[in-house]
Write an enzyme that holds these catalytic residues in place. Sequence first.
Site, mmCIF file in Angstrom:
data_model
loop_
_atom_site.group_PDB
_atom_site.id
_atom_site.type_symbol
_atom_site.label_atom_id
_atom_site.label_comp_id
_atom_site.label_asym_id
_atom_site.label_seq_id
_atom_site.Cartn_x
_atom_site.Cartn_y
_atom_site.Cartn_z
ATOM 1 N N GLU A 237 9.158 -2.263 -1.577
ATOM 2 C CA GLU A 237 8.855 -3.635 -1.165
ATOM 3 C C GLU A 237 8.683 -4.553 -2.387
ATOM 4 O O GLU A 237 7.662 -5.217 -2.546
ATOM 5 C CB GLU A 237 7.617 -3.657 -0.266
ATOM 6 C CG GLU A 237 7.844 -2.828 0.992
ATOM 7 C CD GLU A 237 6.717 -2.896 2.011
ATOM 8 O OE1 GLU A 237 5.554 -3.101 1.602
ATOM 9 O OE2 GLU A 237 6.996 -2.732 3.202
ATOM 10 N N ASP A 316 6.456 3.406 9.170
ATOM 11 C CA ASP A 316 5.359 2.675 8.537
ATOM 12 C C ASP A 316 4.191 2.507 9.509
ATOM 13 O O ASP A 316 4.040 1.441 10.086
ATOM 14 C CB ASP A 316 5.901 1.303 8.111
ATOM 15 C CG ASP A 316 4.875 0.484 7.364
ATOM 16 O OD1 ASP A 316 3.824 1.027 7.016
ATOM 17 O OD2 ASP A 316 5.138 -0.712 7.143
ATOM 18 N N GLU A 344 -3.154 -2.243 11.296
ATOM 19 C CA GLU A 344 -2.097 -3.235 11.115
ATOM 20 C C GLU A 344 -1.171 -3.335 12.334
ATOM 21 O O GLU A 344 -0.905 -4.429 12.831
ATOM 22 C CB GLU A 344 -1.278 -2.888 9.863
ATOM 23 C CG GLU A 344 -0.090 -3.794 9.661
ATOM 24 C CD GLU A 344 0.692 -3.490 8.391
ATOM 25 O OE1 GLU A 344 0.315 -2.563 7.648
ATOM 26 O OE2 GLU A 344 1.687 -4.191 8.146
HETATM 27 O O1 GCW Z 1 3.011 -1.664 6.357
HETATM 28 C C1 GCW Z 1 3.306 -2.262 5.137
HETATM 29 C C2 GCW Z 1 2.439 -3.468 5.074
HETATM 30 C C3 GCW Z 1 2.293 -3.998 3.684
HETATM 31 C C4 GCW Z 1 1.834 -2.877 2.763
HETATM 32 C C5 GCW Z 1 2.858 -1.739 2.836
HETATM 33 C C6 GCW Z 1 2.474 -0.530 2.011
HETATM 34 C C7 GCW Z 1 0.429 -2.921 0.831
HETATM 35 O O2 GCW Z 1 2.954 -4.442 5.949
HETATM 36 O O3 GCW Z 1 1.345 -5.040 3.733
HETATM 37 O O4 GCW Z 1 1.616 -3.308 1.445
HETATM 38 O O5 GCW Z 1 2.982 -1.310 4.158
HETATM 39 O O6 GCW Z 1 2.022 0.445 2.588
HETATM 40 O O7 GCW Z 1 2.620 -0.555 0.799
#
Ligand code: GCW
Length: 611
Positions: A237, A316, A344
Site C-alpha cells: 500500500e 484483509d 475495521e
Molecule cells: O485493511 C487495511 C487498512 C489500512 C491498513 C492496512 C494494513 C495500516 O485499510 O488502513 O494500514 O490494512 O494492514 O497495513
Amino acid sequence: MNRQERRAWLEGFGEPPVTGSAIETAEQELNLGWRGDRPVRLIREDALGEGYAIRVSPEAVTLRGGESGLLYGAWELLKKQALGESVTDIDCQPRYALRMLNCWDNMDGSVERGYAGRSLWFEGSRFSYDPDRIRFLGRLLASCGVNVLCVNNVNVHEPAQGLIDEWLPEVSAFAALLRPFGVRLMLSVDFSQPLRRDLETADPLDERVRAWWRERADRVWEAVPDLAGFLVKADSENRPGPFAYGRDHAEGANMLAEAVAPHGGVLVWRAFVYNCKQDWRDSGTDRPKSAWETYKPLDGHFADNVILQVKYGPFDFQVREPLSPLLLGMPDTRLALEMQLAQEYTGQQIDLFAMPGLFREMLDAAGPERIMAWAAVSNLGRDENWFGHPFAGLNLYAFGRYGWDAGADPERVTAEWAALTYPRLPQNQREILCGLLNRSRSVYERYTATLGLCWMITPNTHYGPSPDGYEYQAWGTYHRASRDAVGIDRTSRGNGYTLQYPPELTRLYDDLATCPDELLLFFHRLPYDYVMRDGRTLIQRIYDDHFDGCAEAERMAETIASLSLPEKDLAEAVERARLQAQNAREWRDVVNSFFYRFSGAEDAHGRPLYI
Ligand code: GCW
C-alpha cells in the site's frame, strides 16, 4: 523476593481492577485483594519465566513464577475468585511467547482504523498522556496476558520516524511506565528511513545502509534495553520496501534482523503485500494469490529472528475468509498470525462482533504449533471505556486468552469476560448477554458478507453497504456480479488459487459438494439459480440471509435495552445497537436490491426488494 523487587512487583500489580480492594504488603505474604481463606505466598522462580505454578495446601496458596509469571499468576487467582471458582494446583505457561498488540496510532493523535477515540499516548505530534492512565493500561494488558505493545502505526508518517531518533528519551519514559506490567514496547519503522534522513539509498545490500541500521539499533536499545523489536510494513500500500532496489523480502528483512539481533530483538515483517494499483479489467491478477507468490519462494531464507506476520485471510481482515495459505505453506519460517481487534470491516465497534470464535477457528485451521507468535491490531483508544463499545473489550480479553491457550472454548471465554466485567448482572441476564455475543458474528456476517461475498463495503470508511464501491477500483477486490452469476472461480479449474493449499484443502474447496457454504462465493462463480445443499437457490439464500441477519440485529437491539447493565454502559450499548439495526437495514435493502436488479429473481416470500 527482596523489598525492592516486591515494590516493583506491587507497582506492576497495582490495585486489582477486578475487585477494587487495596493491596496489603507483608514480608512473605501478600494480600492481593484475594479474599480466600488462606494467605497467598509468593516465591520468585525465574526459571518459570512468564509462567507460574500454583499449589494449594491446607495452610496457604503458594504462587511461584518469574517476575511477570507472578503477575500473571496473581491475575489468575483473582480471576478465579471473581468467577467463584475454587483454586486448584495449576502449572501454566503462555502458548505464545509474543502476544503483540499493534497500535495504528499516529503522532498527530489520530488512530488509523481506530473506533475508540484518539490515541492514548500521542497528540499534537508528540507523546502526550496521563501516566496514571498508561499504568492502568499496563494493568489491563497484564490482566489480559498481552506482553508486547507496538506503539505507532505500521504506516510510519513523519514525525514518527523520529521515534528511533530524537524521540528516544520519550520512548524510554513510556516504556518504563509499562515495564512493571510485563509489557515491552515495539516500534514500527520505515524501511526507507536512512534515505529520508541521512543517505541517498535504503538498499538493504548497501553496506552504508546496513551500518546505518546497526548504529540506529544500538542507540534504540541503549534507550530501551528491553524493546521487543521492530515491526515493518514494506512494499505494501505504497510503503517503501526492498523492491525499489530489486531486492527480495528476505534480503530486506534480514538486513534489519541483523541490526536488532545483538540486542535480542525480533524483526516482525508483515506479509500484507499485493498490487494495490490493479486494473479492474485484468482478471488474470487475483489479490488473494499475491502473498503466496511473494513469500513462498522465500521459505527458509529468513534469519532466525525474523517473524513473518501474516493476516488470517488472504485478503484483509474480512468478515469471512479462508485461512491464508501462507500460514500452511512456510514450514521453515517463523510465523505470526495477525488478527484485527479494531473492527475495521466488522462493524467499527458500533455493530457487535465478538471474536473468540474467529480466533479459535483460525488457530485451529493454522495448527497452533505452526505459528510462534500471536498478533492483533489494537481496538483501544482514549474513550473512557477504552473500546468505544462497552462490549468490545471482550475482543481484547479473548485475544490475550488465546495467546495463552490456543484451544480455549469460545463460549467459555465470552462467559468469563461477561462475569468479570459485569459481576452484578443477574445470572439469567448474563446468559442473555453471552448469547447475543456468541451469535453476533453470524448476525453481522449474514447482512454484510453472506457466502463469503466480501468487499461490498463503502470504500475508504469501510462501514455500510456499497456493493459496487470497490468493483471498478484498483484494490483487487472484485465480486464480478453480472445478470447471470456472481463470484470468482478460484478453484484449480479456475484461476488456481486453491492450489496454494495442501491437497486435501484444494479438493475440499474445489468441490461444490464439500466447499463450506460460508465460503462458497469466495471460491466459486455461481449462477443465481444454482441450487444449494438445502434446496434453496443461491439468490434466495442471499435474500434470506440479509432479511434474517437484519431481523436479528433488530431483535438484538431490543434485548440489549432490557439488560440491567451499569447506566453508562447501557446507554452506550443501546445507542450503538440502534445504529447497528439501522446499518443492517441499509445492508439488507441495498445488497438485496442490487442482486434483484441484476437477476430479476423475486423473493420467494414476497418481501420488499427495490427497483
Ligand atoms: O485493511 C487495511 C487498512 C489500512 C491498513 C492496512 C494494513 C495500516 O485499510 O488502513 O494500514 O490494512 O494492514 O497495513
